[in-house]
Design an enzyme around this catalytic site. Structure first.
Site, mmCIF file in Angstrom:
data_model
loop_
_atom_site.group_PDB
_atom_site.id
_atom_site.type_symbol
_atom_site.label_atom_id
_atom_site.label_comp_id
_atom_site.label_asym_id
_atom_site.label_seq_id
_atom_site.Cartn_x
_atom_site.Cartn_y
_atom_site.Cartn_z
ATOM 1 N N GLU A 297 0.861 -1.217 -0.090
ATOM 2 C CA GLU A 297 -0.116 -0.019 0.013
ATOM 3 C C GLU A 297 0.798 1.231 -0.054
ATOM 4 O OE1 GLU A 297 -3.324 0.814 -0.420
ATOM 5 O OE2 GLU A 297 -2.620 3.184 0.136
ATOM 6 N N CYS B 13 -13.685 -0.500 -8.601
ATOM 7 C CA CYS B 13 -15.220 -0.438 -8.156
ATOM 8 C C CYS B 13 -16.020 0.770 -8.868
ATOM 9 C CB CYS B 13 -15.463 -0.196 -6.689
ATOM 10 S SG CYS B 13 -14.317 1.139 -6.057
HETATM 11 N N1 SAM Z 1 -7.734 -3.680 -2.418
HETATM 12 C C1 SAM Z 1 -8.143 -2.969 -1.251
HETATM 13 C C2 SAM Z 1 -9.264 -3.893 -0.465
HETATM 14 O O1 SAM Z 1 -9.726 -4.761 -1.208
HETATM 15 O O2 SAM Z 1 -9.571 -3.430 0.526
HETATM 16 C C3 SAM Z 1 -8.829 -1.638 -1.759
HETATM 17 C C4 SAM Z 1 -7.992 -0.975 -2.491
HETATM 18 S S1 SAM Z 1 -8.431 0.657 -2.989
HETATM 19 C C5 SAM Z 1 -9.540 0.424 -4.269
HETATM 20 C C6 SAM Z 1 -7.052 1.095 -4.098
HETATM 21 C C7 SAM Z 1 -5.768 1.473 -3.070
HETATM 22 O O3 SAM Z 1 -4.578 1.998 -3.865
HETATM 23 C C8 SAM Z 1 -5.801 2.611 -2.095
HETATM 24 O O4 SAM Z 1 -5.577 2.081 -0.822
HETATM 25 C C9 SAM Z 1 -4.722 3.556 -2.455
HETATM 26 O O5 SAM Z 1 -4.233 4.574 -1.389
HETATM 27 C C10 SAM Z 1 -3.982 2.964 -3.401
HETATM 28 N N2 SAM Z 1 -3.233 3.966 -4.518
HETATM 29 C C11 SAM Z 1 -3.482 4.973 -4.447
HETATM 30 N N3 SAM Z 1 -2.483 5.411 -5.595
HETATM 31 C C12 SAM Z 1 -1.756 4.715 -5.888
HETATM 32 C C13 SAM Z 1 -0.816 4.417 -6.854
HETATM 33 N N4 SAM Z 1 -0.502 5.186 -7.639
HETATM 34 N N5 SAM Z 1 0.041 3.109 -6.915
HETATM 35 C C14 SAM Z 1 -0.626 2.141 -6.298
HETATM 36 N N6 SAM Z 1 -1.513 2.281 -5.087
HETATM 37 C C15 SAM Z 1 -1.990 3.347 -5.150
#
Ligand code: SAM
Length: 443
Positions: free
Chosen positions: A138, A236
């Site tokens: 993360e 989502c």
């Molecule tokens: N997989 C998680 C779950 O099922 O609980 C939810 C993930 S959420 C949809 C997307 C995540 O990607 C967030 O926690 C966010 O902080 C992270 N994120 C934001 N920018 C990002 C980047 N540039 N590269 C990778 N991850 C990133």
């Protein structure tokens, strides 16, 4: 609910045609809540027989259920013991797709690239049943800490939580993972019923910038995927730019990947908020990719003596197998297959924390008690979930215990499959002093 942006509605009307009215009327319904049983600690039948809430199969994942979100669920002893994770049902579809037809997880290397707060990591780790290793990454540090807390509560012992940008992960792990999951940050159109903030943030420009970021993350994910490995992409959101568009672009630039399946769930067709998931496979055969360097085992004799004393005085059996690692006076139990590279990726947690060595003694960690079932402890206080003792324990209070008890004592909730720990305390003179971390106290 806040008014939906007109441009969003127009886009969805174009996308769904005759189905649009049904789609838009789904926004008049409350969001669907769900719960995923943590198979590491309980079977669905076991939870259903003890759980006070009505659970209806989600039809998306065998261990996934639709359920009214019970008030104060985060304070419930069955939750504190890690028996389940609250997750809206359609988000479970990515886990079902990622794990489909994998029957043997031994030696499997899994990466969850965008893992916080841990819904997908928890679902996949439960399927893995302690075999192989899973690296949950993360980028936002505070979210990585929350992710590590959830992994701890769920008792996942074969995970590491790292805090790095995807390109750093790709640098450390070229062609390494058998399964890579990218549950990408997105414009969150499937969050609108649950989170008004997602409505406020939405704009067509945001959709485009999310798609660019998603493609960049997929570039790193591709580099990490072993030949013959799987890459799962999910969001989502409903916009084609962030879903099919990202996959089409990816496939056109990576001829060694092929599409196995792609699906969309809409809130008017399933009981859930909506999700998109695609399963890709990298062609070729996995090279042995053996790692020469393991996580270094602890050599400090005093620390190992302290650990041994703790095991002899507290457990009924040996520690589970793994590497005992020592850093900054903290002992951890780490799966032998955990790659040493995780130590270079700002890890928040690796394996299970056993405790801290202080003045020649081990002060045990909450992680270790919650990862192990109650039967493993010489002293155990176990209660039904509605017993006042558990409420008292979760509020940070002491508990009465037998006069003769001396030492660390597990506290558990009874389940049909045995006691499952919520934490521990230290018994002396008929009183068990509470050692639950203060951050986990509930009022
Ligand atoms: N997989 C998680 C779950 O099922 O609980 C939810 C993930 S959420 C949809 C997307 C995540 O990607 C967030 O926690 C966010 O902080 C992270 N994120 C934001 N920018 C990002 C980047 N540039 N590269 C990778 N991850 C990133």
């Amino acid at each position: 609910m806040r008014e939906l942006p007109l441009q969003f509605k127009n886009r969805m009307r174009m996308q769904l045609g005759a189905e649009y009215d049904e789609f838009i009327s789904a926004y008049e319904q409350p969001p669907v809540r769900g719960l995923r049983v943590n198979l590491l600690k309980q079977s669905p039948e076991g939870l259903a027989s003890v759980c006070p809430w009505r659970l209806e199969p989600s039809g998306i994942l065998d261990e996934g259920f639709v359920c009214e979100e019970p008030a104060g669920v985060g304070r419930h002893p069955l939750h504190a013991a890690g028996l389940f994770y609250m997750q809206e049902p359609s988000a479970m579809s990515a886990v079902a797709l990622a794990c489909r037809d994998i029957n043997d997880w031994s030696g499997m290397r899994v990466l969850d690239m965008c893992a916080a707060p841990g819904g997908k990591t928890g679902g996949i780790a439960a399927k893995m049943g302690g075999e192989g290793v899973i690296i949950a990454n993360e980028v936002v540090r505070s979210r990585a800490v929350q992710l590590a807390r959830n992994i701890e509560r769920l008792g996942i012992a074969n995970a590491a939580v790292t805090n790095a940008y995807p390109d750093r992960i790709a640098e450390e792990f070229p062609e390494y993972f058998d399964l890579v999951v990218v549950d990408a940050p997105c414009s969150g159109e499937g969050m609108f019923r649950k989170d008004e903030g997602a409505i406020t943030e939405w704009s067509p420009e945001h959709v485009i910038s999310c798609a660019a970021r998603q493609s960049a993350i997929m570039e790193s994910a591709a580099a990490c995927t072993a030949k013959g490995g799987r890459l799962v992409y999910s969001t989502c959101t409903f916009s084609p730019e962030e879903n099919e568009g990202v996959i089409e672009r990816f496939l056109s630039e990576h001829v060694d990947f092929e599409l196995v399946e792609m699906h969309r769930l809409y809130p008017h067709r399933v009981r859930g908020e909506g999700h998109f998931a695609a399963l890709l496979k990298r062609t070729g055969a996995r090279s042995s990719n053996a790692r020469l360097e393991q996580i270094p085992p602890a050599k400090d004799k005093n620390a190992l003596i302290a650990l041994n004393e703790f095991v002899l005085s507290t457990l009924n059996s040996e520690l589970p197998d793994g590497i005992i690692h020592l850093a900054n006076d903290t002992l951890r139990l780490i799966p032998r297959e955990m790659p040493v590279e995780v130590l270079r990726l700002a890890p928040v947690a690796v394996g299970v924390e056993l405790g801290e060595v202080r003045k020649g003694r081990l002060v045990p960690a909450h992680s270790f008690f919650i990862a192990e079932p109650g039967q493993r402890y010489q002293r155990l206080l176990s209660f039904d979930y509605d017993a006042p003792e558990l409420a008292a324990f979760l509020s940070g209070n002491t508990l009465p215990c037998p006069e003769a008890w001396r030492g660390f004592t597990a506290v558990a909730v009874n389940t049909p499959e045995g006691p499952r720990n919520l934490g521990f305390g230290k018994a002396v003179d008929g009183v068990m002093k509470n050692h639950l971390p203060k951050g986990l106290y509930v009022n």
